[in-house]
Design a protein around this motif. Structure first.
Motif, short mmCIF file in Angstrom:
data_model
loop_
_atom_site.label_atom_id
_atom_site.label_comp_id
_atom_site.label_asym_id
_atom_site.label_seq_id
_atom_site.Cartn_x
_atom_site.Cartn_y
_atom_site.Cartn_z
N LEU A 180 57.05 77.34 69.73
CA LEU A 180 56.87 77.13 68.29
C LEU A 180 58.16 76.78 67.58
N ASP A 181 58.10 75.67 66.87
CA ASP A 181 59.16 75.32 65.93
C ASP A 181 58.54 75.53 64.56
N LEU A 182 58.92 76.62 63.92
CA LEU A 182 58.24 77.01 62.70
C LEU A 182 58.28 75.94 61.62
N SER A 183 59.47 75.39 61.38
CA SER A 183 59.59 74.37 60.32
C SER A 183 58.69 73.17 60.63
N GLU A 184 58.71 72.74 61.87
CA GLU A 184 57.89 71.61 62.28
C GLU A 184 56.41 71.94 62.11
N MET A 185 56.06 73.16 62.49
CA MET A 185 54.66 73.60 62.40
C MET A 185 54.17 73.56 60.96
N VAL A 186 54.98 74.07 60.06
CA VAL A 186 54.58 74.11 58.66
C VAL A 186 54.53 72.71 58.07
N ALA A 187 55.53 71.92 58.40
CA ALA A 187 55.57 70.55 57.88
C ALA A 187 54.36 69.76 58.36
N ASP A 188 54.03 69.93 59.63
CA ASP A 188 52.89 69.22 60.21
C ASP A 188 51.59 69.61 59.52
N ALA A 189 51.40 70.89 59.36
CA ALA A 189 50.16 71.36 58.72
C ALA A 189 50.08 70.87 57.28
N THR A 190 51.21 70.93 56.58
CA THR A 190 51.24 70.46 55.20
C THR A 190 50.82 69.00 55.12
N ARG A 191 51.39 68.20 56.00
CA ARG A 191 51.08 66.79 56.03
C ARG A 191 49.57 66.57 56.25
N ARG A 192 49.05 67.26 57.25
CA ARG A 192 47.63 67.09 57.57
C ARG A 192 46.73 67.49 56.38
N PHE A 193 47.08 68.57 55.73
CA PHE A 193 46.20 69.06 54.67
C PHE A 193 46.38 68.33 53.35
N LEU A 194 47.49 67.62 53.20
CA LEU A 194 47.67 66.88 51.96
C LEU A 194 47.05 65.49 52.05
N GLN A 195 46.69 65.12 53.28
CA GLN A 195 46.02 63.82 53.45
C GLN A 195 44.65 63.86 52.78
N ASP A 196 44.24 62.67 52.33
CA ASP A 196 42.93 62.61 51.68
C ASP A 196 41.82 62.37 52.70
#
Lengths: 197, 197
Positions: A180-196
Motif C-alpha cells: 500500500l502506498d497510502l497517498s497513491e491509494m487516496v489519490a486514485d480513489a479520489t480520481r475515480r469517484f470524481l469522474q462523472d
DNA sequence: ACGACGATGTTAGAACCAATAACATCGGTA
DNA sequence: TACCGATGTTATTGGTTCTAACATCGTCGT
C-alpha cells in the motif's frame, strides 16, 4: 509549584484530557472512571460532578476529537484550490492521518459512542465535519451542499477513506499482506469517484 | 423433556450461541460472562472450563461470524459467472448485508477483537474471507490471488464495502441525511474500481 | 471585613462483574 | 463395580460504576 489544593481549578478539561490519553493508550472499552480520576488526581466520585456517567465523559472526548479532525481536514483542503481534485484528496488524506494517528479516539468518535443521534452536539459536529468535504464538492460542481447528487458523491468519498481508516487501524491491511502506498491509494480513489461515471 | 442435568452436553457451543445473541442485542462491549452463563443455564464459573477469559469467548463468536459471512459471500458470488463484475458486486453486497443484519457481531469481528493477529484462527479465517474476493479478481484478470496488483484492487473494493458497512451500522448515512440506493451504490463503486484507471 | 452558602471535592458503601480455588457430581472404562 | 478425570457449582477476592452523606473552599452581600 502548585500545592495540592482541595479544588482542582478546571477538572472538567483535565478529565477529558486524561480520558483522551487513556483511550488512546488502551482503547475506549478499557477506560475506567477510576483510571481517569487517578490520572487527573482526584477521587473516583469527583468526575460525576461534570459527567453524568462514563459514557458522557467518552462523548466529550469524542466531541473534542471530532473538532480536531475537522480542523485538520479544513487546513488540508485550504492548501489547494477550492474545489480542486487535490483539495478533495488532501481532505481524505487528512481524515486517514487523523485516524491512524489517534486510532483509539477515532474509533470512539465513529463507532463506540452509542448512536451519535443521542447527543445533539456530536451529531452537529459530525455534520460540520462532513460539511468540509461537501463544500469543496459543491464549489467544484457549482451546486449546494444539500443537493442529493453532491451528498451522494460525498458519501462515496467518505465511505472510502472511512473504510481504509478502519482497515488500517485494525491492522487488516498488514495482516492480509497487501502492499500500500497510502497517498497513491487516496489519490486514485479520489480520481475515480470524481469522474462523472 | 430434558430434565435439569448436572452436565450440560455441549456447553461450549451453547455459550457461543448465547454470547452471539447477547452481542447482537447489546453490543460486544456490554457482554458479561454472567449474562452469557445465565442464558446458557449454568453458573458463572462454568464458562472458564472452555474459555480462558471473556475475550476468548468473544473471539469464538467472531470466528463463527467470519465463517458465516464467508459462506454468504461465496454463495453470492457463485450466482454469477466466475470473475464477472456482477459476481464481484454481489460479493460486496453480501458483505454489507451481513454487516447490517448482524451489526453487533460484525463490529466484533472486525474492530473489537484485540488485533486479530493475536489469534491465528481469526487471522486465517480472515484471509479465507478476503480470498473469496481475491479468487474472483484473479480469475477476472488471469493472475494469481497473490499478485500485488490484484491484492491492491481487492483492497480498494474491500475498503469501500467495509467503509459503507460501518457508516450504515453506525447510522452515519441516515444522520447525514444522504439518499442511498444500496444496490446502485455498490454496483457503481464496483464498476469504478474494476476499471483500469 | 466577614460569614453564609453554593460549588466542588472526599469518603463510604451498595450492587455488579471477572476470574480463581476448592469442592461436588457425573459418566466412561479397567 | 469402583475409580478417576471431565465438567459443573459455591465461595471468595479484587476491581468496577455510581450514589449518598459529608467536608472544604471561595465568593458575594452586608
Amino acid at each position: 509549584m502548585k500545592k495540592a489544593r482541595y479544588h482542582h481549578g478546571d477538572l472538567r478539561a483535565a478529565l477529558i484530557e486524561a480520558a483522551r490519553l487513556l483511550v488512546e493508550q488502551n482503547g475506549a472499552e478499557r477506560l475506567t472512571m477510576s483510571d481517569a480520576s487517578r490520572a487527573a488526581g482526584v477521587s473516583t466520585a469527583a468526575p460525576y460532578r461534570y459527567f453524568h456517567d462514563k459514557d458522557a465523559l467518552l462523548d466529550a472526548v469524542a466531541l473534542e476529537g471530532l473538532e480536531r479532525q475537522r480542523q485538520a481536514m479544513l487546513q488540508a483542503g485550504a492548501a489547494h484550490p477550492l474545489g480542486s481534485e487535490a483539495a478533495v484528496s488532501a481532505i481524505g488524506h487528512a481524515y486517514i492521518d487523523f485516524a491512524t494517528a489517534e486510532r483509539g479516539v477515532f474509533k470512539l468518535m465513529f463507532s463506540q459512542t452509542r448512536t451519535h443521534g443521542r447527543s445533539p452536539e456530536l451529531l452537529q459536529k459530525g455534520k460540520e465535519t462532513f460539511g468540509v468535504l461537501l463544500s469543496q464538492l459543491a464549489h467544484r460542481e457549482g451546486g449546494s451542499p444539500n443537493d442529493p447528487p453532491i451528498r451522494t458523491r460525498g458519501l462515496r468519498l467518505w465511505t472510502f477513506v472511512h473504510g481504509l481508516s478502519f482497515l488500517l487501524i485494525d491492522d487488516k491491511v498488514s495482516a492480509m499482506e497487501i502492499p500500500l502506498d497510502l497517498s497513491e491509494m487516496v489519490a486514485d480513489a479520489t480520481r475515480r469517484f470524481l469522474q462523472d461515471s
